[in-house]
Enzyme design. Structure first.
Site, mmCIF file in Angstrom:
data_model
loop_
_atom_site.group_PDB
_atom_site.id
_atom_site.type_symbol
_atom_site.label_atom_id
_atom_site.label_comp_id
_atom_site.label_asym_id
_atom_site.label_seq_id
_atom_site.Cartn_x
_atom_site.Cartn_y
_atom_site.Cartn_z
ATOM 1 N N SER A 199 -8.427 -2.210 -1.833
ATOM 2 C CA SER A 199 -9.211 -1.011 -1.492
ATOM 3 C C SER A 199 -10.435 -0.888 -2.385
ATOM 4 C CB SER A 199 -8.357 0.257 -1.629
ATOM 5 O OG SER A 199 -7.422 0.307 -0.594
ATOM 6 N N GLN A 222 -1.049 2.936 -5.594
ATOM 7 C CA GLN A 222 -2.463 3.214 -5.307
ATOM 8 C C GLN A 222 -3.384 2.805 -6.449
ATOM 9 O OE1 GLN A 222 -2.960 7.218 -3.911
ATOM 10 N NE2 GLN A 222 -2.488 6.651 -1.809
ATOM 11 N N ARG A 252 0.841 -1.194 0.000
ATOM 12 C CA ARG A 252 0.000 0.000 0.000
ATOM 13 C C ARG A 252 0.882 1.252 0.000
ATOM 14 N NH1 ARG A 252 -4.833 -1.967 2.869
ATOM 15 N NH2 ARG A 252 -6.432 -1.853 1.273
ATOM 16 N N TYR A 301 -1.437 -0.767 9.276
ATOM 17 C CA TYR A 301 -2.486 -1.745 9.601
ATOM 18 C C TYR A 301 -2.596 -1.924 11.115
ATOM 19 C CZ TYR A 301 -2.606 -3.316 4.747
ATOM 20 O OH TYR A 301 -2.752 -3.393 3.380
ATOM 21 N N ASP A 335 -4.381 -0.866 -6.275
ATOM 22 C CA ASP A 335 -4.850 -1.342 -4.974
ATOM 23 C C ASP A 335 -6.257 -1.946 -5.083
ATOM 24 O OD1 ASP A 335 -5.475 -1.767 -2.361
ATOM 25 O OD2 ASP A 335 -5.033 0.262 -1.666
HETATM 26 P P1 NAD Z 1 -8.157 -3.770 7.138
HETATM 27 O O1 NAD Z 1 -9.146 -4.269 6.129
HETATM 28 O O2 NAD Z 1 -6.946 -4.584 7.411
HETATM 29 O O3 NAD Z 1 -8.928 -3.583 8.543
HETATM 30 C C1 NAD Z 1 -10.121 -2.817 8.615
HETATM 31 C C2 NAD Z 1 -10.085 -1.942 9.838
HETATM 32 O O4 NAD Z 1 -10.245 -2.738 11.014
HETATM 33 C C3 NAD Z 1 -8.795 -1.166 10.032
HETATM 34 O O5 NAD Z 1 -9.087 0.220 10.062
HETATM 35 C C4 NAD Z 1 -8.269 -1.668 11.362
HETATM 36 O O6 NAD Z 1 -7.603 -0.658 12.111
HETATM 37 C C5 NAD Z 1 -9.546 -2.105 12.050
HETATM 38 N N1 NAD Z 1 -9.343 -3.025 13.185
HETATM 39 C C6 NAD Z 1 -8.502 -4.071 13.290
HETATM 40 N N2 NAD Z 1 -8.618 -4.662 14.502
HETATM 41 C C7 NAD Z 1 -9.576 -3.973 15.179
HETATM 42 C C8 NAD Z 1 -10.156 -4.097 16.476
HETATM 43 N N3 NAD Z 1 -9.747 -5.035 17.335
HETATM 44 N N4 NAD Z 1 -11.103 -3.213 16.839
HETATM 45 C C9 NAD Z 1 -11.519 -2.241 15.979
HETATM 46 N N5 NAD Z 1 -11.010 -2.076 14.742
HETATM 47 C C10 NAD Z 1 -10.044 -2.922 14.348
HETATM 48 O O7 NAD Z 1 -7.718 -2.294 6.800
HETATM 49 P P2 NAD Z 1 -7.809 -1.481 5.447
HETATM 50 O O8 NAD Z 1 -9.186 -0.999 5.261
HETATM 51 O O9 NAD Z 1 -7.249 -2.319 4.354
HETATM 52 O O10 NAD Z 1 -6.871 -0.257 5.750
HETATM 53 C C11 NAD Z 1 -5.809 -0.312 6.703
HETATM 54 C C12 NAD Z 1 -4.966 0.917 6.662
HETATM 55 O O11 NAD Z 1 -4.308 1.056 5.410
HETATM 56 C C13 NAD Z 1 -5.707 2.202 6.875
HETATM 57 O O12 NAD Z 1 -4.860 3.059 7.612
HETATM 58 C C14 NAD Z 1 -5.893 2.759 5.497
HETATM 59 O O13 NAD Z 1 -6.073 4.150 5.480
HETATM 60 C C15 NAD Z 1 -4.557 2.365 4.921
HETATM 61 N N6 NAD Z 1 -4.594 2.299 3.467
HETATM 62 C C16 NAD Z 1 -3.590 2.931 2.785
HETATM 63 C C17 NAD Z 1 -3.606 2.900 1.393
HETATM 64 C C18 NAD Z 1 -2.520 3.567 0.608
HETATM 65 O O14 NAD Z 1 -1.778 4.346 1.130
HETATM 66 N N7 NAD Z 1 -2.404 3.265 -0.672
HETATM 67 C C19 NAD Z 1 -4.581 2.212 0.715
HETATM 68 C C20 NAD Z 1 -5.565 1.567 1.453
HETATM 69 C C21 NAD Z 1 -5.547 1.599 2.832
#
Ligand code: NAD
Length: 391
Positions: free
Chosen positions: A133, A127, A122, A229, A130
């Site tokens: 996402s 991006q 990520r 993450y 991705d």
């Molecule tokens: P994910 O699908 O792995 O998890 C979903 C959400 O569940 C996350 O926000 C995580 O913090 C939350 N979570 C995990 N355990 C938990 C708990 N015990 N209680 C409550 N919440 C909990 O995550 P995602 O949607 O793929 O995204 C993860 C991170 O990556 C985020 O910070 C997102 O902004 C970032 N991201 C960055 C990019 C990029 O820069 N290209 C792209 C996508 C996502």
């Protein structure tokens, strides 16, 4: 160089890996593209559309598998199809290498080069590739629509001559990509939304969408890894979250739960008592079902009613929105493939962090440390050599 687009065979799958506009792009880069007839039928792309983009229609799936140099897929290649792959064939798609590594063993043994879209790092440069996402966005949106259609109430506040209808209260657990899209969708429908995430950074994003961020004192522990993450929490920290969730569930009409920790079972956030404290007719949509679920009562792939509460645990919501899900996936995929193909030929630069990060196996051996740990030793050797070469 030949690229083949197959009809997906997984149960209930409606998406296709590439759409005709992506085919045009790849043909303009010097590739030959062959498609299995009907592969895009449910995703809004007919055989005529593919032919119009310059692809050849080839009904013989076995021949496509045996002769293609590159096969972009949505769900990986079925074991029987893997038998037909040639050495060096590139497969790219959601291969679930950390969840179901055993399903890849045949393809690895045949020397296929495997890229998992879920392992694309990520980083900013990646991006546009991705796909995780993209699909999380579709799932977050559709989960709210499912909940709204199941709930025996309306979402918005309505002030009518017949009286006032209060807004639905929606709780979103996990405010990553899917959670934020669920919040935005529920807000657009007029619900009052609250959200909880272990990553403090998610708080600002939740608030910017007009929802309330629920904070829990986790005693200052590290909840986020270097990649942004969530980390796997201690049982004590998880319990603090569960206490807040149980308290909030009592007044929630809908809970959309999306919490995941990469490579681990989904954290258990909603206990039986929380479900039983909800009003009859309330709805829980557990988007973490493919990773075991966030709710103690979740039965992945099944919808149940417990104490009058609907508990939905869909395994593939993007497949219920095949046109736009395929459109997003196809764009991510063509961007990724263009990184692998230079002047019409495969050019795998393993020093590129995106290519290296997404590569699961090559030349009969695993190329990813986490995947290697899950495979038999003879398929795990390359990781060590590859890491030495890079460092
Ligand atoms: P994910 O699908 O792995 O998890 C979903 C959400 O569940 C996350 O926000 C995580 O913090 C939350 N979570 C995990 N355990 C938990 C708990 N015990 N209680 C409550 N919440 C909990 O995550 P995602 O949607 O793929 O995204 C993860 C991170 O990556 C985020 O910070 C997102 O902004 C970032 N991201 C960055 C990019 C990029 O820069 N290209 C792209 C996508 C996502």
């Amino acid at each position: 160089m030949r690229l083949a687009i197959l009809k997906e065979t997984a149960n209930g799958e409606t998406r296709v890996a590439l759409l005709p506009d992506a085919v045009k792009t790849l043909i303009s880069r010097g590739l030959e593209v062959a498609v299995e007839p009907g592969c895009g039928a449910e995703a809004g792309a007919s055989d005529e559309d593919f032919a119009g983009a310059g692809a050849q229609l080839r009904p013989n799936r076995a021949e496509l598998l045996a002769t293609a140099d590159v096969i972009p897929v949505v769900n990986g290649v079925a074991p029987a199809d893997q038998e037909r792959l040639s050495e060096g064939t590139v497969i790219a798609g959601f291969l679930r290498p950390l969840d179901e590594p055993e399903r890849l063993q045949n393809a690895i043994a045949r020397g296929a080069t495997l890229f998992a879209m879920e392992l694309v790092p990520r980083i900013t440069r990646a991006q546009a590739m991705d796909a995780l996402s993209s699909m999380a966005t579709v799932s977050g949106y559709k989960a709210v629509l499912l909940a709204a259609a199941t709930l025996p109430r309306m979402f918005p506040l309505l002030m009518t001559a017949a009286g006032t209808v209060p807004p639905a209260r929606v709780l979103v657990l996990g405010a990553g990509v899917a959670g934020l899209q669920a919040i935005a969708t529920a807000r657009r429908l007029g619900a009052v939304v609250e959200s909880y995430d272990v990553r403090a950074a998610a708080g600002e994003q939740v608030k910017s969408l007009g929802a309330k961020f629920l904070e829990v004192d986790l005693g200052g522990i590290q909840t986020e890894d270097q990649g942004g993450y969530a980390r796997e929490l201690t049982e004590e920290a998880l319990e603090r979250g569960r206490e807040l969730i149980t308290k909030t569930a009592r007044t929630s009409d809908v809970i959309i739960t999306t919490a995941l920790v990469p490579g681990k079972r989904a954290p258990l956030l909603i206990c039986r008592a929380a479900v039983e404290s909800m009003r009859g007719g309330s709805v829980i949509v557990d988007l973490a079902a493919p990773a075991g679920g966030n709710c103690e009562l979740t039965q992945p792939g099944h919808d149940i009613i417990h104490h009058g509460v609907h508990l939905l645990a869909p395994l593939n919501l993007p497949a219920t929105v095949p046109v736009h899900a395929s459109q997003l996936y196809s764009r991510n995929m063509v961007n990724f493939l263009q990184l692998l193909i230079k002047k019409g030929e495969l050019n795998l630069d393993m020093n590129d962090p995106i290519i290296r990060g997404a590569c699961v196996a090559r030349g009969g051996e695993a190329m990813n440390e986490r995947v290697a740990a899950l495979l038999p030793p003879q398929q795990a050797r390359a990781v060590v050599c590859e890491q030495r070469r890079i460092s």
